[in-house]
Write an enzyme that holds these catalytic residues in place. Sequence first.
Site, PDB file in Angstrom:
ATOM      1  CE1 TYR A   1      50.870  11.983 -31.663  1.00  0.00           C
ATOM      2  CE2 TYR A   1      53.228  11.905 -32.120  1.00  0.00           C
ATOM      3  CZ  TYR A   1      52.035  12.603 -32.082  1.00  0.00           C
ATOM      4  OH  TYR A   1      52.005  13.915 -32.473  1.00  0.00           O
TER       5      TYR A   1
ATOM      6  CE  LYS B   1      50.141  12.817 -35.194  1.00  0.00           C
ATOM      7  NZ  LYS B   1      48.899  13.500 -35.612  1.00  0.00           N
TER       8      LYS B   1
HETATM    9  P1  NAI Z   1      46.515  19.655 -28.291  1.00  0.00           P
HETATM   10  O1  NAI Z   1      46.363  18.583 -27.275  1.00  0.00           O
HETATM   11  O2  NAI Z   1      46.574  21.057 -27.832  1.00  0.00           O
HETATM   12  O3  NAI Z   1      45.354  19.576 -29.388  1.00  0.00           O
HETATM   13  C1  NAI Z   1      44.706  18.397 -29.747  1.00  0.00           C
HETATM   14  C2  NAI Z   1      43.222  18.669 -29.745  1.00  0.00           C
HETATM   15  O4  NAI Z   1      42.537  17.530 -30.272  1.00  0.00           O
HETATM   16  C3  NAI Z   1      42.666  18.905 -28.321  1.00  0.00           C
HETATM   17  O5  NAI Z   1      42.027  20.164 -28.272  1.00  0.00           O
HETATM   18  C4  NAI Z   1      41.712  17.747 -28.110  1.00  0.00           C
HETATM   19  O6  NAI Z   1      40.559  18.087 -27.338  1.00  0.00           O
HETATM   20  C5  NAI Z   1      41.339  17.387 -29.538  1.00  0.00           C
HETATM   21  N1  NAI Z   1      40.852  16.021 -29.660  1.00  0.00           N
HETATM   22  C6  NAI Z   1      41.380  14.913 -29.089  1.00  0.00           C
HETATM   23  N2  NAI Z   1      40.630  13.837 -29.410  1.00  0.00           N
HETATM   24  C7  NAI Z   1      39.647  14.276 -30.236  1.00  0.00           C
HETATM   25  C8  NAI Z   1      38.557  13.632 -30.902  1.00  0.00           C
HETATM   26  N3  NAI Z   1      38.376  12.301 -30.793  1.00  0.00           N
HETATM   27  N4  NAI Z   1      37.730  14.382 -31.676  1.00  0.00           N
HETATM   28  C9  NAI Z   1      37.914  15.727 -31.784  1.00  0.00           C
HETATM   29  N5  NAI Z   1      38.916  16.394 -31.154  1.00  0.00           N
HETATM   30  C10 NAI Z   1      39.759  15.670 -30.384  1.00  0.00           C
HETATM   31  O7  NAI Z   1      47.839  19.284 -29.107  1.00  0.00           O
HETATM   32  P2  NAI Z   1      48.541  19.953 -30.378  1.00  0.00           P
HETATM   33  O8  NAI Z   1      49.982  19.968 -30.105  1.00  0.00           O
HETATM   34  O9  NAI Z   1      47.854  21.190 -30.789  1.00  0.00           O
HETATM   35  O10 NAI Z   1      48.304  18.799 -31.468  1.00  0.00           O
HETATM   36  C11 NAI Z   1      47.592  18.984 -32.683  1.00  0.00           C
HETATM   37  C12 NAI Z   1      48.029  17.912 -33.655  1.00  0.00           C
HETATM   38  O11 NAI Z   1      49.391  18.106 -34.002  1.00  0.00           O
HETATM   39  C13 NAI Z   1      47.930  16.490 -33.110  1.00  0.00           C
HETATM   40  O12 NAI Z   1      47.509  15.616 -34.131  1.00  0.00           O
HETATM   41  C14 NAI Z   1      49.358  16.182 -32.723  1.00  0.00           C
HETATM   42  O13 NAI Z   1      49.605  14.800 -32.708  1.00  0.00           O
HETATM   43  C15 NAI Z   1      50.099  16.897 -33.827  1.00  0.00           C
HETATM   44  N6  NAI Z   1      51.490  17.178 -33.562  1.00  0.00           N
HETATM   45  C16 NAI Z   1      51.834  18.124 -32.638  1.00  0.00           C
HETATM   46  C17 NAI Z   1      53.157  18.401 -32.429  1.00  0.00           C
HETATM   47  C18 NAI Z   1      53.587  19.513 -31.529  1.00  0.00           C
HETATM   48  O14 NAI Z   1      54.809  19.797 -31.528  1.00  0.00           O
HETATM   49  N7  NAI Z   1      52.686  20.151 -30.802  1.00  0.00           N
HETATM   50  C19 NAI Z   1      54.236  17.627 -33.088  1.00  0.00           C
HETATM   51  C20 NAI Z   1      53.760  16.718 -34.094  1.00  0.00           C
HETATM   52  C21 NAI Z   1      52.436  16.498 -34.291  1.00  0.00           C
END
Ligand code: NAI
Length: 302
Positions: free
Chosen positions: A170, A174
């Site tokens: 990851y 990133k």
């Molecule tokens: P989340 O799991 O709620 O959202 C991720 C979304 O991406 C999900 O709805 C999932 O269905 C979708 N997804 C996964 N694979 C996919 C694909 N191949 N095509 C289309 N959609 C796909 O998680 P969150 O926290 O909202 O994460 C959003 C972004 O922020 C991610 O890139 C995560 O790595 C990043 N991030 C989040 C942090 C946090 O504190 N929540 C910290 C640092 C980065």
Amino acid sequence: MRETVVGLSYEGRVAVVTGAGGGLGRAHALELARRGAMVVVNDLGASLSGDGTDDGPAALVVKEITAAGGTAVADTHSVATVEGGQAIIDTAIEAFGRVDVVVNNAGILRDKTFHNTGPDDVDPVLDVHLKGAFNVTRPAWIRFREQGYGRVIVTSSSAGFWGNFGQASYASAKLALVGLIKVLAQEGRKYNINANAIGPVAATRMTAGFDNPLNEFLDPGHASAVVAYLGHESCGLSGEILSVGGGRVARVFLGVTQGYLNPALSAEDVRDHLDQIFDDTNYATPGNSMDEVGILSSMLGR
Ligand code: NAI
């Protein structure tokens, strides 16, 4: 009726937000739509580890946006393939006739300590986070160049900036996104295309497993405020990284010290000059790789 937003308007703009069926992406999609953008809500509805599909989450967010008087369309293609990325941008063109902003947000987790990390844990993570940004941004980029306008946002992470135990795949994906926006910022400059990264911290299902005492403060909407700024036509930032969480926004940057120079450099010289090598007085933040060559050049008196 949608409320009229005073400030940064997205009227007439088309934004694609990947992984917008929940968490941060949902918040970004709602915020951009609230500001008048026509939004492609992309999400294939995967589990946290990237398995399975579900049309529901993207459609639900579209419902939320339209209920608030906004305009949005659902898309359930995967960002993880070239065809999926193309199809997501095609959805924007077919529904709204253009694309102005791409928010690469889709993400999955396969956390394991490095010695337990096999190819099955690496490839899917790189495919969604890193290649996903290529797959979706490239077809949009071709249009951005033609129209002389575009905004790219990638979602990086503190795990990449600073490292985090158990997140080798990851974190690698990133931080690689930072390399991507650094190049896009340079290649996009003459076409009025900006590319920036956010490093969000937010309470979502992705962070539900982490016991963070600050969870109640970590509203995903804070990151959406940064996205709405970076994605706006008035934003002049490019190649930058903004960390955002709990209402705090800060610049993350790569710096280089002035360093130690010795044309006859040996391993012993390195050992004996660590103080000077690590002295961050007058550190530089090069805008491109030639800027660092410039530091050497001035130290060499050339
Ligand atoms: P989340 O799991 O709620 O959202 C991720 C979304 O991406 C999900 O709805 C999932 O269905 C979708 N997804 C996964 N694979 C996919 C694909 N191949 N095509 C289309 N959609 C796909 O998680 P969150 O926290 O909202 O994460 C959003 C972004 O922020 C991610 O890139 C995560 O790595 C990043 N991030 C989040 C942090 C946090 O504190 N929540 C910290 C640092 C980065």
